[in-house]
Design a protein around this motif. Sequence first.
Motif, PDB file in Angstrom:
ATOM      1  N   GLY A  30      26.352  33.681  41.668  1.00 33.28           N
ATOM      2  CA  GLY A  30      27.104  34.944  41.742  1.00 33.28           C
ATOM      3  C   GLY A  30      28.570  34.728  41.400  1.00 33.28           C
ATOM      4  O   GLY A  30      29.171  35.532  40.681  1.00 33.28           O
ATOM      5  N   ASP A  31      29.151  33.614  41.905  1.00 31.66           N
ATOM      6  CA  ASP A  31      30.550  33.310  41.580  1.00 31.66           C
ATOM      7  C   ASP A  31      30.713  33.095  40.082  1.00 31.66           C
ATOM      8  O   ASP A  31      31.667  33.569  39.470  1.00 31.66           O
ATOM      9  CB  ASP A  31      31.017  32.053  42.339  1.00 31.66           C
ATOM     10  CG  ASP A  31      31.210  32.318  43.832  1.00 31.66           C
ATOM     11  OD1 ASP A  31      31.222  33.504  44.224  1.00 31.66           O
ATOM     12  OD2 ASP A  31      31.337  31.333  44.591  1.00 31.66           O
ATOM     13  N   THR A  32      29.758  32.366  39.497  1.00 28.06           N
ATOM     14  CA  THR A  32      29.818  32.097  38.052  1.00 28.06           C
ATOM     15  C   THR A  32      29.715  33.401  37.263  1.00 28.06           C
ATOM     16  O   THR A  32      30.481  33.630  36.323  1.00 28.06           O
ATOM     17  CB  THR A  32      28.670  31.140  37.648  1.00 28.06           C
ATOM     18  OG1 THR A  32      28.810  29.924  38.380  1.00 28.06           O
ATOM     19  CG2 THR A  32      28.708  30.851  36.159  1.00 28.06           C
ATOM     20  N   GLU A  33      28.788  34.260  37.670  1.00 29.44           N
ATOM     21  CA  GLU A  33      28.634  35.536  36.975  1.00 29.44           C
ATOM     22  C   GLU A  33      29.877  36.398  37.140  1.00 29.44           C
ATOM     23  O   GLU A  33      30.323  37.042  36.186  1.00 29.44           O
ATOM     24  CB  GLU A  33      27.399  36.276  37.494  1.00 29.44           C
ATOM     25  CG  GLU A  33      26.091  35.631  37.070  1.00 29.44           C
ATOM     26  CD  GLU A  33      24.872  36.263  37.739  1.00 29.44           C
ATOM     27  OE1 GLU A  33      25.041  37.223  38.523  1.00 29.44           O
ATOM     28  OE2 GLU A  33      23.753  35.785  37.464  1.00 29.44           O
ATOM     29  N   ARG A  34      30.459  36.403  38.351  1.00 28.80           N
ATOM     30  CA  ARG A  34      31.676  37.176  38.590  1.00 28.80           C
ATOM     31  C   ARG A  34      32.813  36.647  37.706  1.00 28.80           C
ATOM     32  O   ARG A  34      33.539  37.410  37.079  1.00 28.80           O
ATOM     33  CB  ARG A  34      32.073  37.100  40.062  1.00 28.80           C
ATOM     34  CG  ARG A  34      33.295  38.004  40.377  1.00 28.80           C
ATOM     35  CD  ARG A  34      33.939  37.717  41.715  1.00 28.80           C
ATOM     36  NE  ARG A  34      34.557  36.408  41.688  1.00 28.80           N
ATOM     37  CZ  ARG A  34      34.369  35.468  42.607  1.00 28.80           C
ATOM     38  NH1 ARG A  34      33.596  35.686  43.635  1.00 28.80           N
ATOM     39  NH2 ARG A  34      34.963  34.289  42.506  1.00 28.80           N
ATOM     40  N   ASP A  35      32.954  35.310  37.638  1.00 27.04           N
ATOM     41  CA  ASP A  35      34.003  34.723  36.794  1.00 27.04           C
ATOM     42  C   ASP A  35      33.800  35.101  35.335  1.00 27.04           C
ATOM     43  O   ASP A  35      34.760  35.409  34.628  1.00 27.04           O
ATOM     44  CB  ASP A  35      34.018  33.196  36.951  1.00 27.04           C
ATOM     45  CG  ASP A  35      34.488  32.759  38.335  1.00 27.04           C
ATOM     46  OD1 ASP A  35      35.036  33.604  39.071  1.00 27.04           O
ATOM     47  OD2 ASP A  35      34.284  31.572  38.681  1.00 27.04           O
ATOM     48  N   LEU A  37      32.274  37.769  34.190  1.00 25.89           N
ATOM     49  CA  LEU A  37      32.604  39.189  34.044  1.00 25.89           C
ATOM     50  C   LEU A  37      34.111  39.410  34.069  1.00 25.89           C
ATOM     51  O   LEU A  37      34.645  40.223  33.302  1.00 25.89           O
ATOM     52  CB  LEU A  37      31.921  40.010  35.134  1.00 25.89           C
ATOM     53  CG  LEU A  37      30.403  40.165  34.989  1.00 25.89           C
ATOM     54  CD1 LEU A  37      29.828  40.843  36.227  1.00 25.89           C
ATOM     55  CD2 LEU A  37      30.062  40.958  33.743  1.00 25.89           C
ATOM     56  N   GLN A  38      34.814  38.657  34.926  1.00 20.79           N
ATOM     57  CA  GLN A  38      36.274  38.795  34.959  1.00 20.79           C
ATOM     58  C   GLN A  38      36.882  38.312  33.650  1.00 20.79           C
ATOM     59  O   GLN A  38      37.827  38.910  33.138  1.00 20.79           O
ATOM     60  CB  GLN A  38      36.849  38.034  36.152  1.00 20.79           C
ATOM     61  CG  GLN A  38      36.604  38.746  37.474  1.00 20.79           C
ATOM     62  CD  GLN A  38      37.108  37.961  38.674  1.00 20.79           C
ATOM     63  OE1 GLN A  38      37.249  36.743  38.608  1.00 20.79           O
ATOM     64  NE2 GLN A  38      37.355  38.656  39.769  1.00 20.79           N
ATOM     65  N   HIS A  90      42.355  48.146  39.301  1.00 24.22           N
ATOM     66  CA  HIS A  90      41.254  47.199  39.218  1.00 24.22           C
ATOM     67  C   HIS A  90      40.450  47.121  40.524  1.00 24.22           C
ATOM     68  O   HIS A  90      39.564  46.287  40.659  1.00 24.22           O
ATOM     69  CB  HIS A  90      41.800  45.840  38.824  1.00 24.22           C
ATOM     70  CG  HIS A  90      40.749  44.802  38.592  1.00 24.22           C
ATOM     71  ND1 HIS A  90      39.400  45.039  38.667  1.00 24.22           N
ATOM     72  CD2 HIS A  90      40.848  43.505  38.277  1.00 24.22           C
ATOM     73  CE1 HIS A  90      38.734  43.952  38.421  1.00 24.22           C
ATOM     74  NE2 HIS A  90      39.582  43.002  38.178  1.00 24.22           N
ATOM     75  N   THR A  93      34.768  48.658  40.842  1.00 24.87           N
ATOM     76  CA  THR A  93      33.831  47.585  40.484  1.00 24.87           C
ATOM     77  C   THR A  93      34.024  47.169  39.037  1.00 24.87           C
ATOM     78  O   THR A  93      34.545  47.935  38.220  1.00 24.87           O
ATOM     79  CB  THR A  93      32.372  48.044  40.650  1.00 24.87           C
ATOM     80  OG1 THR A  93      32.141  49.120  39.738  1.00 24.87           O
ATOM     81  CG2 THR A  93      32.071  48.480  42.069  1.00 24.87           C
ATOM     82  N   ILE A  94      33.594  45.969  38.708  1.00 25.04           N
ATOM     83  CA  ILE A  94      33.748  45.446  37.350  1.00 25.04           C
ATOM     84  C   ILE A  94      33.001  46.320  36.360  1.00 25.04           C
ATOM     85  O   ILE A  94      33.494  46.611  35.269  1.00 25.04           O
ATOM     86  CB  ILE A  94      33.267  43.980  37.279  1.00 25.04           C
ATOM     87  CG1 ILE A  94      34.235  43.099  38.056  1.00 25.04           C
ATOM     88  CG2 ILE A  94      33.143  43.514  35.847  1.00 25.04           C
ATOM     89  CD1 ILE A  94      33.822  41.667  38.184  1.00 25.04           C
TER      90      ILE A  94
END
Length: 166
Positions: A30-35, A37-38, A90, A93-94
């Motif tokens: 999840g952290d990797t996916e969030r990074d 997406l950011q 911001h 949500t992404i």
Amino acid sequence: HQEHRERSARDLEDARTAHRTELERRLRQGDTERDALQSELEQLREALRQREQDLQKALAELKQEQGQARDLRAQTERLQRDLQGQARDHAETIADVQRRADQDVRDLSAEVDRLRADAKYARQQLQAGLATAQAQQTEQLERLRSQLLDVERLRDEEQQDWDVQR
């Protein structure tokens, strides 16, 4: 029974460890996916900033060709404020930020298309004015030629009169 309880306790501890490991793996994923997406969001923001710079350049070029640059500049400033406001907001949500960024790109593209159409119209007006000026110059040139031929004819007639008198 003691051995059975110990085995059950080990199995329970193993299941807890496996579950904890799976949760940690999912958290890292999840952290990797969030990074990612950011990072993608930052790329979209940079694309928006680049679009904004391109739009400002197009506005500067149109200012030389049209007197409507003030209206266009005001629209660009409103778009710029909207884009900056969206960047500060911001907190959403992404996915929502991506949706708004996509809409802003479409709006900027439409604005660029409109600016190109305005530039095309201005060029057409300029070309029409040049064609009219050329036609007027040609007409004046023809009148001057005609007058010059008349003057030369009169001069030749005077010369003949002088020759006859002599």
